[in-house]
Structures are given as C-alpha cells and as structure tokens.
Write an enzyme that holds these catalytic residues in place. Sequence first.
Site, PDB file in Angstrom:
ATOM      1  N   GLU A 124     -17.622 -19.576  -3.009  1.00 13.54           N
ATOM      2  CA  GLU A 124     -18.252 -18.770  -1.977  1.00 13.54           C
ATOM      3  C   GLU A 124     -19.284 -19.477  -1.104  1.00 13.54           C
ATOM      4  OE1 GLU A 124     -17.502 -15.268  -1.298  1.00 13.54           O
ATOM      5  OE2 GLU A 124     -15.801 -16.205  -2.302  1.00 13.54           O
TER       6      GLU A 124
ATOM      7  N   SER B  45      23.981   5.193   6.196  1.00 12.78           N
ATOM      8  CA  SER B  45      24.290   5.953   7.408  1.00 12.78           C
ATOM      9  C   SER B  45      23.090   6.718   7.942  1.00 12.78           C
ATOM     10  CB  SER B  45      25.438   6.923   7.138  1.00 12.78           C
ATOM     11  OG  SER B  45      26.637   6.204   6.932  1.00 12.78           O
TER      12      SER B  45
END
Length: 738
Positions: free
Chosen positions: A101, A374
């Site tokens: 960090e 479909s």
Amino acid sequence: MSEARRRAVPARKPKKHWALRVLGWLAALFFVGIIGAVATFFIVYQTTDIPDPNKEFATNTTTVTFADGQQALGSFYDQNRHSVPLAQIPKHVQDAVTAAEDRTFWTNPGISPSGMVRAAWNIARGEQLQGGSTITQQYVKVMYLTQERTVSRKFQELFIATKLSRSQDKSKTLEGYLNTVYFGYGAYGISAAGDAYFQQSDPRKLSVQQAAFLATVLNNPSLFDINDPRASKRIVERYRYVLDGMRQSGTITQAQQTAYSKSLPKMNMKKKSNRFKGPNGFLLDMARKELQRLGFDEDQISGGGLKVVTTFDLKAQNQMVIAGTQELPKKRNNLHVGMASVRPGTGELVAMYGGPDFLKSQLNWATRPARPGSGFKPFALAAALKDGTSVWDIFQGDSPIEIQGQELNNEFDEDYGDVTLLKATEQSINTAFYDLVDNKMENGPAKLVDAAEAAGIPKTKALEIGRNNPSTVLGPDPYASPVDMANAYATFAADGMYAPVHTIKKVTGPDGKVLWSEKSLDKQKARRIDQNVARMVNYALQDVVEKGTGEDAKELDRPVAGKTGTAGGVAAEHRKANAACDGCKDGDDTLTSWWTGYTPQLSTSVLYRAGTTGEGDLDPYSSDDAFFGGGWPLKTWLAFMDPALAGQPDMGFQDPDEDELKDSPTPTITPSETPTSTPPAPPTSTPPAPPTSTPPTDKPSTTPTGKPTGKPTRTPPGWPFPTGGTPNTPDKPGGGDQ
C-alpha cells in the site's frame, strides 16, 4: 559654448517586445500564485485540528430493504474486529502491508504529491475522486472523516494526514491502520482478516505467504475476491507484486520470493454469515455488487451506515421463490432454475431467483449467461421489420435449408412449406429464420446483433463474434442471462423504450442525505426500438401465445406475448463419447430451455439448465421428445406471474399501424425456393391459418419417465463451425430450436 563641451544626448532605449512584457507579467503572477498557495497551505495547516476518531465507525450498519423501504432484506453489517498492539504484529506482516500500500510510508510526510496531482486531475476532468494513496491518508479517511467523496473532504484528508504524520509516531499510525483497514468478508483489521481467510486470529502465527496474500486483498477486497474465478489472475499478479516489495525492503530473500511466488497460500475460509442464507442471499449479493459499480467502496458498504432501498418487491419475490422451488419436475437432482422479472419502462428488477441457497452455491442462475436458443428470434424479427420486411413476407419453412454450402435443419427435420414471417415466429421455424437473416437481409447477423443490443442484451465478446455467425439467429452461444432477457423483452413491452436494468432504488447516508437515486438513470432511458416495430414484435409474440409454441401461457387469462427457446448441443456428460464417435451425438441434447413472456406490467424470463456447471442434458427430466421451453419453463413462469399480477388491471398491448396488419398482395420478398404449393393468403385483419403439420406438443409431464427410447433424432440446427463459446462450453453448440 563650444561644441566639444556640449553634453552628448543619450541614445533612446528601444521598447521591449510585447511578448516579453506578457511573459514577465505571467512569471510575476506565477510566483505570486506560488507564494499565495504556500501561505494558504500554512494558514490552513495551522488552523486544522485533528478531530476525535469516529467512535461510531465500528457500529455503522448498512441496512438493505425491499422496494417499500420498510421490509428488511438484510444488512451488510458483517464487521468482525479484534484490535491487537503493534508489538504483536510481526515485522513480516507489517512489511507486507507497506509493500502493498505505501512503500515510502516510513519516510513520506503522510501524503503523496503524485496522488494529489492525480486527484486534482480527476477533479478537473469531472471524474470520481480517488481515495488516499498513502497509509496515513487511508487511516485518516476511515478514523477521522466521513465517507462522502467531495473536494472539501479530500482537502481535509490531505491536511489532517500531513499534521498527523508530523505529530504522531509512524508506528502508532500503522498500528491504527492495521486494526481498522477492511480485508473483505466482514474482516476489519489484521487479526480478523487472518481469522476470516485462514482461521488464524493471532498475527504472530501468520506465515509470509499468508501475510502477503492479506496485503494483496486489502487493496480492493471486491476486485481481489478469492472466490471469484475471474479475479484469479489479478490476485496472483498483485500477490507477486507484494512479494517483490518485501524482497526490495530486505524482508525476504530472492530465493524466498521465487519460492513463494509459485502459488498462493492454502485458504481455510471461515464459514459465511447466515444473513446470506437461502435464495434472498442472491439478492443481497447482487445489491452489494451494484453498490460497488455505483462507486461505493467497501468501507461505505459494510461500515458506512447506509440505508439501501432495492427494487425488489417483497410479495413478488416470495412468489418467485415458491415458483422456483415448487413448480418443478419431480426429478430435480442437479436441475437448476434461473428467473428474473423486470418492470417495463423502468428497468427495475422486481424479483429474481438465482438458486435455493447462496451459502451452498454462489452460482447465480439468473445472472449467469446461457445459450438463448430461439429466444433470440424476436431480435431478428425486430431487425427485419426495421429493414423493411413485412410479417406477411414468405420464407422457406421446409427442412433442410442450404446456407453458405451447409444444410441446416428444423427441430426433428419438420417440414412446414413456405410460411409467412408471422407463422415462422408463431411456430419457431428455424429454416424460415435462416432464410430471413442469412439469405434475405444484407448483413443480417450484424443487424440482428444491433437489435439485440438495442433492446438491452449486453454487448459481449461472444455476441460481437455473432455478427459474423450465420446461426446467431438461433442463439447458439451464451449471449444472455434471464435478467438480460427479461429486460430486453421489457423494451418491446414498453413500445421500444429501453431502461437500464437495476436493483437499487435509493441510497441514503447515516445523516439521511440521499447519496444516489435511480433518477440518475433517467438519462440512459431512450427509445432504442422504433415504436411501431416494437408493437409489431408484440403482435407477433402474442400469436406465439394464441396458437404457437407458448399456448399454455393463455392460462394467465390476460394479454401475453412471449417466446420459447431451447438450445441443443452435446451435454458435458456426453462429450467424451461424442469425440470418440467423431461427432455422432452433435445436437442430441437439450442444454438450455427458456420461456420469456411479458405483459405491459411485467416481463419475466425463466431458464432451466442441468449439471454442475449448467452444461448437462435436460432431456432426462421430461418424458417429452425434448425439454421444450413451452413445457416446464412456461409452467414455472405461470406459477409466478399469476399471483404476481393478481389484482392488477388486464392491460393490453397497443396495436401497430393498421397498414402493417394488412396483407401485401405482392410479397416484397420472394421465397428462397420454388414453393411446392401456394400458401393461403391471410385475411386483412387476421393472420393466416397454421400449417397442416404442427410441432411436438410442449406440455409438461408431471411424471417424467426419463429419456424415451423412441426419441427422434435431433439434427443440430446450428452452424457447424466454432461459435466463440466461453471456456465453460467447449463443445460446438447446436444452436436453438423451439
């Protein structure tokens, strides 16, 4: 006076060029600005006080409610915290966090000049403010300030971080940070994090690899979620970055870095909170992910005291859970149902069923993309109508049809003769749609994809590949989820008005201030499908219900439009045998089965899948010829829609223009083959009579007997070339059918 004694007249100095004068003024202003900025900084610095720590930080619960804002859905108060002194946190754990960090933590003044420039640049561009880039800034944001993302709060953070760095020992700041930072899974602080990921709450017993992993995830617990397969690559890269930082600081040797980089440490995750138990756990998880997409960080979501009102309707959700758990075939082992219901015109996700228990499986079958089969034909219909095609135009209904040198078929090789586009939609005739999209429309597949994306199907790599795939009209690849299909069909229901699907209505802070509202989505709402095209699609899809593959939806006893969809292929359990026989089982199995139906008030999609990954064969769960969408998916849909719409008016769909409903005496598109018989001309106000041959009945069987011995051979209707499936779908999908 002699000339010699006269004083010489001094030569006249030339004037400075105007550009030099401007540069001089600019330089002066620049230095004045610097002096002013420095003076301002020191004045603000001297007058800035370090406030008292946020005493309520550990108890700010984020609550989540249903759409009424009253009934509780759950909460994100998952905070597990146990503070430990820095003396009990070994150096390799500290170094892992600073390596991840803030590598200059021990020497920087508490702020990062580069981070300040980046934040200023984002502000100037109107983008979202970034969080603090140093450990001190992150600690200040959590412990001393609110979570709102404003310019004033950002500057407060910078000044307090600078002052704290000068007035407090760095060790004290690191200790506070390690005991408050969020590591994901409800774990705040290093002790709780060790317990959550490795069931080891004593930081002194964490290995180097475990410490490096915890430092990896704290950067962004959502982005580096160990249970998200999509995050695995990101996690490994970040983990190696942390180890490299530890090597550079001298914490570990090069040999150790090489050894540790080979694999992540073995996880021993703590059991999840029961608040995510059951089907509603999927709702909470979806709401949390949407909050993250909206820009709320983990600290705000878990500990910011937010009140989140979702779009989920309590009554409708309860009814959907009943439908998704009770209206199923008797054989249910490894059978999965995904359901979603969207309110047309608003995009609100009213109800969703992703599975029976989120704690047992995080696979959300309502948001997981699948082959729509479909169910993609209505988008082809919309594209064709936009292209000037009429529903009365004639197309080839016989099987097979030749497309680019390949013979493609109807389900069970059924012949229908030459049919209108209306009849092709009603009976879901594959060859007619191949004829439409691949023979009669220029760039047909691309126009189909445009229509699908306009309606609301997300733009994905698989769908974009479909622009060049002749079988896209039969949805052969995982293009959409039930949530996607429900929202896309909702666009048709709303006369072509698209609205982004969402699960959050409103977010307020602990002070009651509205932080986000669904009103901000209004600018994304737009008419994406022409109004008359949408109404013609609704007209055709009502025919599907009146006399087509979705006839059972008439039981709802109100105007309904919808479409069935199944996708054939080779199930996961048959792929080895299929490879051994050189593709002899292609198209034999039903991999997905859909019914997506809608009224003007609700659009609901139901999907059935089987197998651990959803790639199993559905056919053994029904005694019909195949697991059709007009069977169990429609039955489950009815079990939800009937009670969900109870008490609401029987609203009908708006009729399309009268001229569009009249039969054209001269079809604008001629048949692709010479018709064997002339089809009957449709009357002026009603569609033509159905063909003599009808598709297999889609009615569900309440007593499935397994796959029938006399099951007809299913010729795969899909394009035989690879279609860009995801890694989870290695076979070549057979495409869609009824």
